[in-house]
Design a protein around this motif. Structure first.
Motif, PDB file in Angstrom:
ATOM      1  N   GLU A 190      30.454  48.114  47.999  1.00 11.78           N
ATOM      2  CA  GLU A 190      30.297  46.655  47.983  1.00 11.78           C
ATOM      3  C   GLU A 190      29.304  46.188  46.922  1.00 11.78           C
ATOM      4  N   ALA A 191      28.249  46.969  46.699  1.00  7.33           N
ATOM      5  CA  ALA A 191      27.261  46.576  45.686  1.00  7.33           C
ATOM      6  C   ALA A 191      27.883  46.567  44.297  1.00  7.33           C
ATOM      7  N   THR A 192      28.712  47.569  44.004  1.00  3.32           N
ATOM      8  CA  THR A 192      29.390  47.633  42.709  1.00  3.32           C
ATOM      9  C   THR A 192      30.341  46.447  42.547  1.00  3.32           C
ATOM     10  N   LYS A 193      31.114  46.162  43.575  1.00  2.00           N
ATOM     11  CA  LYS A 193      32.041  45.035  43.512  1.00  2.00           C
ATOM     12  C   LYS A 193      31.296  43.723  43.311  1.00  2.00           C
ATOM     13  N   ALA A 194      30.160  43.575  43.998  1.00  2.00           N
ATOM     14  CA  ALA A 194      29.371  42.348  43.873  1.00  2.00           C
ATOM     15  C   ALA A 194      28.813  42.191  42.455  1.00  2.00           C
ATOM     16  N   PHE A 195      28.379  43.311  41.866  1.00  2.00           N
ATOM     17  CA  PHE A 195      27.847  43.257  40.497  1.00  2.00           C
ATOM     18  C   PHE A 195      28.942  42.840  39.517  1.00  2.00           C
ATOM     19  N   LEU A 196      30.145  43.359  39.689  1.00  2.00           N
ATOM     20  CA  LEU A 196      31.248  43.012  38.801  1.00  2.00           C
ATOM     21  C   LEU A 196      31.683  41.560  38.992  1.00  2.00           C
ATOM     22  N   GLU A 197      31.602  41.068  40.204  1.00  2.00           N
ATOM     23  CA  GLU A 197      31.878  39.645  40.447  1.00  2.00           C
ATOM     24  C   GLU A 197      30.849  38.783  39.718  1.00  2.00           C
ATOM     25  N   PHE A 198      29.596  39.231  39.748  1.00  2.06           N
ATOM     26  CA  PHE A 198      28.533  38.514  39.035  1.00  2.06           C
ATOM     27  C   PHE A 198      28.812  38.495  37.531  1.00  2.06           C
ATOM     28  N   MET A 199      29.290  39.618  36.969  1.00  2.00           N
ATOM     29  CA  MET A 199      29.586  39.695  35.536  1.00  2.00           C
ATOM     30  C   MET A 199      30.670  38.696  35.127  1.00  2.00           C
ATOM     31  N   LEU A 200      31.531  38.339  36.055  1.00  2.00           N
ATOM     32  CA  LEU A 200      32.610  37.400  35.761  1.00  2.00           C
ATOM     33  C   LEU A 200      32.286  35.977  36.212  1.00  2.00           C
ATOM     34  N   SER A 201      31.061  35.766  36.682  1.00  2.00           N
ATOM     35  CA  SER A 201      30.657  34.447  37.178  1.00  2.00           C
ATOM     36  C   SER A 201      30.325  33.502  36.032  1.00  2.00           C
TER      37      SER A 201
END
Length: 236
Positions: A193-204
């Motif tokens: 989940e932490a990895t997915k959250a970081f990648l979501e942040f990169m696309l924010s």
């Protein structure tokens, strides 16, 4: 607050190999995983296209040449052109600084200059990282190399035109400037989940609307064209 993020710059090949092996959670790459990994490795990864990067040739401060054609670049990086006077410069031996095999920057530059042509692409030195190129270019006369736009430093060397087109982000968005790549962040299909959250942040919006351009890259949303794994460019 309970998540730490660490990174290292080792080239696209190592980023892809490491994420495929599971030794890192995210593998960054200038090239599509399909160009570096086996098909059974790629199928277990998820690609996130987070930015676009322009790349171009750079020359030492003492070099007077400010524009080269793709054909001239091909001659220089294949060793067929060895003196700056052959491309309109001074009578001086060209010092070619290359990146090592596995570098995404090298793969992108090589594809743009040589296409599918098989050429012995090497230089007087082969360097590990873009930072090494910056340092070497700043202390070497009569040299040429290539870097992504984010590593351009006009206090140490000069970025030059290609086919009369300036190496600027605006010229990359419509493929007027031909040397560019999509920036990928690959993770495993079963990423935590932490990895997915970081990648979501990169696309924010916080990253895409501000940070990407501040760091010298181009938001994917600004592109008028797209490039696929084979290098084919088409309208977006």
């Amino acid at each position: 607050p309970d998540v730490s993020v660490s990174g290292s710059g080792n080239g696209s090949g190592k980023g892809l190999t490491a994420v495929a092996a599971g030794t890192v959670t995210i593998g960054n790459s200038d090239v599509f995983a399909e160009t570096k990994l086996e098909a059974d490795q790629v199928k277990n990864l998820v690609d996130h296209e987070v930015a676009v990067v322009g790349m171009g040739p750079v020359v030492s401060k003492n070099v007077t040449v400010d524009d080269l054609s793709l054909e001239q670049l091909k001659g220089i990086f294949s060793g067929q052109i060895s003196n700056w006077k052959e491309v309109g410069g001074d009578d001086a031996t060209i010092v070619v600084l290359n990146r090592k095999a596995g570098s995404g920057t090298r793969a992108t530059f090589e594809a743009a200059v040589f296409g599918d042509e098989a050429v012995d692409f090497k230089g007087d030195a082969e360097l590990d990282k873009s930072g090494d190129v910056q340092t070497q270019m700043g202390s070497t006369d009569n040299a040429i190399s290539y870097l992504d736009f984010s590593h351009f430093d006009d206090s140490k060397f000069n970025a030059i035109k290609v086919e009369g087109v300036e190496p600027k982000s605006a010229n990359v968005t419509d493929d007027s400037f031909k040397i560019w790549a999509t920036e990928h962040m690959y993770c495993a299909k079963d990423a935590d989940e932490a990895t997915k959250a970081f990648l979501e942040f990169m696309l924010s919006d916080d990253v895409q609307g501000k940070l990407v351009e501040e760091q010298g890259f181009i938001p994917v949303s600004a592109m008028k064209v797209v490039k696929d794994a084979s290098g084919k460019v088409s309208a977006k």
